[in-house]
Design a protein around this motif. Structure first.
Motif, short mmCIF file in Angstrom:
data_model
loop_
_atom_site.label_atom_id
_atom_site.label_comp_id
_atom_site.label_asym_id
_atom_site.label_seq_id
_atom_site.Cartn_x
_atom_site.Cartn_y
_atom_site.Cartn_z
N PRO A 121 52.75 37.92 31.95
CA PRO A 121 51.38 37.84 32.49
C PRO A 121 50.59 39.11 32.20
N SER A 122 49.30 38.95 32.06
CA SER A 122 48.44 40.13 31.92
C SER A 122 47.96 40.58 33.30
N LEU A 123 48.16 39.73 34.29
CA LEU A 123 47.70 40.01 35.65
C LEU A 123 48.72 39.49 36.65
N ILE A 124 49.03 40.31 37.66
CA ILE A 124 49.85 39.87 38.78
C ILE A 124 48.98 39.93 40.02
N VAL A 125 48.82 38.79 40.67
CA VAL A 125 48.06 38.70 41.91
C VAL A 125 49.06 38.59 43.05
N THR A 126 48.91 39.42 44.04
CA THR A 126 49.86 39.46 45.15
C THR A 126 49.14 39.59 46.48
N ALA A 140 51.79 47.31 30.64
CA ALA A 140 50.34 47.12 30.71
C ALA A 140 49.91 45.88 31.48
N VAL A 141 50.53 45.65 32.61
CA VAL A 141 50.12 44.52 33.43
C VAL A 141 49.22 45.05 34.56
N GLN A 142 48.16 44.32 34.86
CA GLN A 142 47.24 44.69 35.94
C GLN A 142 47.76 44.12 37.25
N LEU A 143 47.57 44.85 38.32
CA LEU A 143 47.94 44.38 39.65
C LEU A 143 46.67 44.14 40.46
N TRP A 144 46.67 43.03 41.17
CA TRP A 144 45.51 42.66 41.99
C TRP A 144 46.05 42.25 43.36
N ALA A 145 45.90 43.10 44.36
CA ALA A 145 46.31 42.79 45.72
C ALA A 145 45.14 42.11 46.42
N ASP A 146 45.38 40.91 46.90
CA ASP A 146 44.31 40.10 47.48
C ASP A 146 44.71 39.68 48.90
N THR A 147 43.93 40.09 49.88
CA THR A 147 44.25 39.78 51.27
C THR A 147 44.22 38.28 51.55
N SER A 148 43.48 37.52 50.76
CA SER A 148 43.37 36.08 51.02
C SER A 148 44.61 35.30 50.59
N VAL A 149 45.54 35.94 49.89
CA VAL A 149 46.74 35.24 49.42
C VAL A 149 47.75 35.04 50.55
N TYR A 150 47.80 35.99 51.48
CA TYR A 150 48.77 35.92 52.57
C TYR A 150 48.50 34.70 53.46
N ARG A 179 41.32 28.75 44.81
CA ARG A 179 40.12 29.59 44.74
C ARG A 179 40.45 30.97 44.16
N VAL A 180 41.59 31.53 44.55
CA VAL A 180 42.01 32.82 44.01
C VAL A 180 42.21 32.72 42.49
N VAL A 181 42.89 31.68 42.05
CA VAL A 181 43.13 31.49 40.62
C VAL A 181 41.81 31.32 39.87
N ARG A 182 40.91 30.57 40.42
CA ARG A 182 39.61 30.35 39.77
C ARG A 182 38.76 31.62 39.72
N SER A 183 39.03 32.56 40.61
CA SER A 183 38.26 33.80 40.62
C SER A 183 38.82 34.87 39.68
N MET A 184 39.95 34.58 39.04
CA MET A 184 40.54 35.54 38.12
C MET A 184 39.66 35.69 36.89
N PRO A 185 39.66 36.90 36.32
CA PRO A 185 38.86 37.11 35.11
C PRO A 185 39.30 36.19 33.97
N ASP A 186 38.36 35.71 33.18
CA ASP A 186 38.66 34.80 32.08
C ASP A 186 39.58 35.42 31.03
N GLU A 187 39.50 36.73 30.85
CA GLU A 187 40.33 37.37 29.83
C GLU A 187 41.82 37.37 30.19
N ASP A 188 42.14 37.13 31.44
CA ASP A 188 43.55 37.03 31.86
C ASP A 188 44.01 35.60 31.70
#
Length: 70
Positions: free
Chosen positions: A12-17, A36-46, A55-64
Motif C-alpha cells: 500500500p502507498s497509504l495505511i489508514v488506522t 515510503a508508506v504514508q500513515l493516516w490516523a483517523d479518529t472516525s475509524v475506531y 466514507r473514509v475510503v472515499r476520502s482518501m487521496p486519488d493518488e493512493d
C-alpha cells in the motif's frame, strides 16, 4: 505480512488506522517493514460502521491507489 505484500506486489502507498493503541502498534509494525508508506490516523475509524469506513475510503487521496485499513 509485509514480506507477503512485497512478494505479491500488494504494497500500500497509504495505511489508514484508528488512533487506538493496538491499531497504532500494528500499523507501526507494518510500516516499519514497508518503504515510503504514508500513515493516516483517523479518529472516525475506531468503532466505525461499514458506512463510516466507506466514507473514509472515499476520502482518501486519488493518488493512493492501494491502501491498507487497520
Amino acid at each position: 505480512m509485509t514480506r507477503w505484500m512485497a512478494e505479491h506486489g500488494d504494497v500500500p502507498s497509504l495505511i489508514v488506522t484508528s488512533q487506538a493503541k493496538r491499531a497504532m502498534h500494528t500499523t507501526e509494525l507494518i510500516a516499519a517493514g514497508l518503504a515510503a508508506v504514508q500513515l493516516w490516523a483517523d479518529t472516525s475509524v475506531y468503532e466505525a460502521s461499514i458506512d463510516d469506513l466507506i466514507r473514509v475510503v472515499r476520502s482518501m487521496p486519488d493518488e493512493d491507489e492501494t491502501a491498507l485499513l487497520v
